[in-house]
Motif scaffolding. Structure first.
Motif, mmCIF file in Angstrom:
data_model
loop_
_atom_site.group_PDB
_atom_site.id
_atom_site.type_symbol
_atom_site.label_atom_id
_atom_site.label_comp_id
_atom_site.label_asym_id
_atom_site.label_seq_id
_atom_site.Cartn_x
_atom_site.Cartn_y
_atom_site.Cartn_z
ATOM 1 N N PRO A 104 -8.487 -7.115 -11.261
ATOM 2 C CA PRO A 104 -9.281 -7.276 -10.047
ATOM 3 C C PRO A 104 -10.632 -7.922 -10.320
ATOM 4 N N ASP A 105 -11.272 -8.395 -9.248
ATOM 5 C CA ASP A 105 -12.656 -8.848 -9.340
ATOM 6 C C ASP A 105 -13.556 -7.643 -9.617
ATOM 7 N N GLN A 106 -14.769 -7.913 -10.088
ATOM 8 C CA GLN A 106 -15.666 -6.840 -10.495
ATOM 9 C C GLN A 106 -15.997 -5.888 -9.348
ATOM 10 N N SER A 107 -16.158 -6.405 -8.132
ATOM 11 C CA SER A 107 -16.499 -5.545 -7.000
ATOM 12 C C SER A 107 -15.393 -4.527 -6.722
ATOM 13 N N VAL A 108 -14.143 -4.936 -6.880
ATOM 14 C CA VAL A 108 -13.015 -4.023 -6.666
ATOM 15 C C VAL A 108 -12.963 -2.990 -7.785
ATOM 16 N N VAL A 109 -13.162 -3.441 -9.016
ATOM 17 C CA VAL A 109 -13.166 -2.518 -10.159
ATOM 18 C C VAL A 109 -14.238 -1.456 -9.971
ATOM 19 N N ASP A 110 -15.433 -1.884 -9.587
ATOM 20 C CA ASP A 110 -16.538 -0.935 -9.400
ATOM 21 C C ASP A 110 -16.197 0.094 -8.323
ATOM 22 N N SER A 111 -15.558 -0.343 -7.262
ATOM 23 C CA SER A 111 -15.273 0.561 -6.148
ATOM 24 C C SER A 111 -14.208 1.591 -6.497
ATOM 25 N N VAL A 112 -13.181 1.210 -7.249
ATOM 26 C CA VAL A 112 -12.107 2.165 -7.546
ATOM 27 C C VAL A 112 -12.392 2.992 -8.791
ATOM 28 N N ARG A 113 -13.315 2.528 -9.637
ATOM 29 C CA ARG A 113 -13.662 3.309 -10.818
ATOM 30 C C ARG A 113 -14.585 4.476 -10.472
ATOM 31 N N ASP A 114 -15.182 4.454 -9.297
ATOM 32 C CA ASP A 114 -16.065 5.533 -8.862
ATOM 33 C C ASP A 114 -15.284 6.473 -7.947
ATOM 34 N N LYS A 115 -14.785 7.573 -8.507
ATOM 35 C CA LYS A 115 -13.969 8.505 -7.739
ATOM 36 C C LYS A 115 -14.759 9.183 -6.613
ATOM 37 N N GLY A 116 -16.071 9.190 -6.736
ATOM 38 C CA GLY A 116 -16.891 9.759 -5.680
ATOM 39 C C GLY A 116 -16.945 8.898 -4.436
ATOM 40 N N LEU A 121 -14.102 4.669 0.736
ATOM 41 C CA LEU A 121 -13.304 3.470 0.493
ATOM 42 C C LEU A 121 -12.007 3.466 1.293
ATOM 43 N N LEU A 122 -11.361 4.623 1.389
ATOM 44 C CA LEU A 122 -10.007 4.682 1.942
ATOM 45 C C LEU A 122 -9.931 5.126 3.402
ATOM 46 N N SER A 123 -10.931 5.839 3.896
ATOM 47 C CA SER A 123 -10.859 6.335 5.270
ATOM 48 C C SER A 123 -10.735 5.225 6.325
ATOM 49 N N PRO A 124 -11.331 4.031 6.120
ATOM 50 C CA PRO A 124 -11.159 2.975 7.134
ATOM 51 C C PRO A 124 -9.717 2.529 7.317
ATOM 52 N N ILE A 125 -8.842 2.788 6.334
ATOM 53 C CA ILE A 125 -7.436 2.397 6.472
ATOM 54 C C ILE A 125 -6.540 3.616 6.701
ATOM 55 N N GLY A 126 -7.164 4.758 7.004
ATOM 56 C CA GLY A 126 -6.375 5.939 7.330
ATOM 57 C C GLY A 126 -5.717 6.612 6.157
ATOM 58 N N VAL A 127 -6.259 6.426 4.951
ATOM 59 C CA VAL A 127 -5.726 7.055 3.743
ATOM 60 C C VAL A 127 -6.710 8.139 3.297
ATOM 61 N N GLU A 251 6.159 6.955 4.007
ATOM 62 C CA GLU A 251 4.734 7.241 4.101
ATOM 63 C C GLU A 251 3.978 6.714 2.883
ATOM 64 N N LEU A 252 4.576 6.865 1.691
ATOM 65 C CA LEU A 252 3.930 6.384 0.471
ATOM 66 C C LEU A 252 3.986 4.865 0.377
ATOM 67 N N VAL A 253 5.087 4.286 0.816
ATOM 68 C CA VAL A 253 5.194 2.826 0.856
ATOM 69 C C VAL A 253 4.096 2.247 1.746
ATOM 70 N N GLU A 254 3.842 2.911 2.861
ATOM 71 C CA GLU A 254 2.808 2.438 3.785
ATOM 72 C C GLU A 254 1.415 2.605 3.189
ATOM 73 N N ILE A 255 1.173 3.717 2.497
ATOM 74 C CA ILE A 255 -0.114 3.912 1.833
ATOM 75 C C ILE A 255 -0.351 2.808 0.804
ATOM 76 N N ALA A 256 0.689 2.492 0.032
ATOM 77 C CA ALA A 256 0.566 1.427 -0.981
ATOM 78 C C ALA A 256 0.252 0.089 -0.334
ATOM 79 N N ARG A 257 0.960 -0.224 0.758
ATOM 80 C CA ARG A 257 0.719 -1.493 1.445
ATOM 81 C C ARG A 257 -0.714 -1.561 1.968
ATOM 82 N N LYS A 258 -1.164 -0.476 2.601
ATOM 83 C CA LYS A 258 -2.526 -0.444 3.135
ATOM 84 C C LYS A 258 -3.554 -0.642 2.023
ATOM 85 N N MET A 259 -3.360 0.046 0.902
ATOM 86 C CA MET A 259 -4.316 -0.067 -0.198
ATOM 87 C C MET A 259 -4.300 -1.462 -0.803
ATOM 88 N N GLY A 260 -3.114 -2.026 -0.995
ATOM 89 C CA GLY A 260 -3.020 -3.361 -1.572
ATOM 90 C C GLY A 260 -3.692 -4.410 -0.716
#
Length: 349
Positions: A104-116, A121-127, A251-260
């Motif tokens: 990933p680009d650095q901005s994506v890496v930074d966002s997913v490496r911070d578990k806090g 990060l995920l609530s806007p897509i309903g995850v 449900e998991l397939v949809e979560i994966a699609r939304k996240m991707g």
């Protein structure tokens, strides 16, 4: 076509997957393996093998760039959490050398490496993600207001390999577990893998009980969602999944699609997801090729073939992106002799 697998570690099978993919595509090329440990089993399997500085060493990326230039590397696939931030930071430089970077680009890496950051990060897509707190004071206030309950997990915000993970079952445990996690981070490579001080790199999180799933998300080089591979974890050993079963739950397939689609990352990403009987919660996201992919490969997927096709600008076949459902799989160990089949590359020397 020359492919560089960085931080190969124990993943001899991954080296074989890429060898097989080159052969099936009738493409001549080499699978090059780099790792900081001379006795990494994968260094016995590559066509070219390099011992390089540790992923957190300041000379790590210099070694990677040298290998890419020396062997005219066409694509790079990272396999370790600690290296991805540096590869992402130098992604443009690698691309200028003609390397297709499956990271990933650095901005994506930074966002997913911070578990806090997961709930934001995920609530806007309903995850959903667990409730989490970044200080002892805030978690004590949440406990007092019945917003969270024991047991709680204390862990690094940018963790890896379960380093510094602690559990608290009562209020008296929190400060001890928090300080122990801080000390563990200070003594580990995680301390060099983030700009945060160890004291600011700890997360206190609610524990989600229930079935655990590995969810792999594969995007193309432009960040377009291609496929997901989902496995229900049945048994762990040493922090890795030892037994699992492939699943195709909608449900998991949809979560994966939304996240991707939302993250728009290039290449592979792995997430751990818990189901508590009512909802699915993402508890961890790793921006690299997870070791659990081997299970999906044996269930019919062939992402190395897709990576080779994308690197060559060719179409990806649907058959490479599907797995057989309800297939139970288990790991086993093999033993290889460690021979001096590698070159040492330490720019600092």
């Amino acid at each position: 076509m020359n492919i560089l697998l960085t931080s190969g570690a124990r993943r001899i099978d991954f080296v074989g997957f890429f060898h097989e993919a080159l052969k099936k595509a009738n493409i001549e090329g080499k699978v090059i393996v780099a790792d900081p440990d001379y006795n990494a089993p994968s260094l016995q399997a590559g066509d070219e093998n390099y011992v390089i500085p540790h992923q957190t060493d300041e000379h790590y990326i210099e070694a990677i760039l040298t290998i890419c230039q020396k062997h005219n590397v066409d694509c790079l696939v990272p396999l370790n959490d600690w290296e991805v931030p540096k590869i992402a930071a130098h992604k443009k430089e690698l691309q200028e050398q003609g390397v297709a970077v499956f990271a990933p680009d650095q901005s994506v890496v930074d966002s997913v490496r911070d578990k806090g950051n997961y709930r934001q990060l995920l609530s806007p897509i309903g995850v959903k993600a667990p409730k989490s707190y970044c200080s002892i004071a805030t978690v004590k206030a949440a406990l007092a207001n019945d917003q969270i309950a024991f047991p709680l997990m204390i862990k690094p915000r940018n963790g890896s390999a379960s380093i510094g993970v602690e559990t608290a079952h009562k209020i008296e445990d929190i400060e001890h577990a928090y300080q122990h996690a801080v000390n563990t981070v200070k003594e580990s490579p995680l301390d060099d893998a983030t700009a945060k001080e160890a004291e600011n790199n700890i997360l206190i999180e609610e524990i989600i009980e229930g079935d655990k799933y590995s969810l792999d998300i594969f995007n193309d080089l432009e960040g377009r969602f291609c496929a997901s591979f989902i496995r229900k974890q049945l048994q762990m050993r040493g922090g890795d999944v030892d037994r699992c079963i492939t699943v195709h739950q909608p449900e998991l397939v949809e979560i994966a699609r939304k996240m991707g689609e939302h993250l728009g990352h290039a290449g592979y990403m792995n997430a751990d997801v818990f189901f508590n009987g009512d909802d699915y919660y993402v508890i961890d996201i790793n921006p690299r090729f997870g070791g659990g992919y081997a299970f999906s490969h044996h269930a019919g997927a062939d992402v190395p073939s897709a990576i080779i096709a994308l690197t060559a600008g060719k179409a990806v076949k649907e058959e490479w992106l599907t797995t057989r459902p309800n297939l139970e799989l288990a790991r086993h160990d093999i033993v290889v002799p460690i021979e001096k089949t590698f070159s040492e590359l330490h720019p600092s020397r």
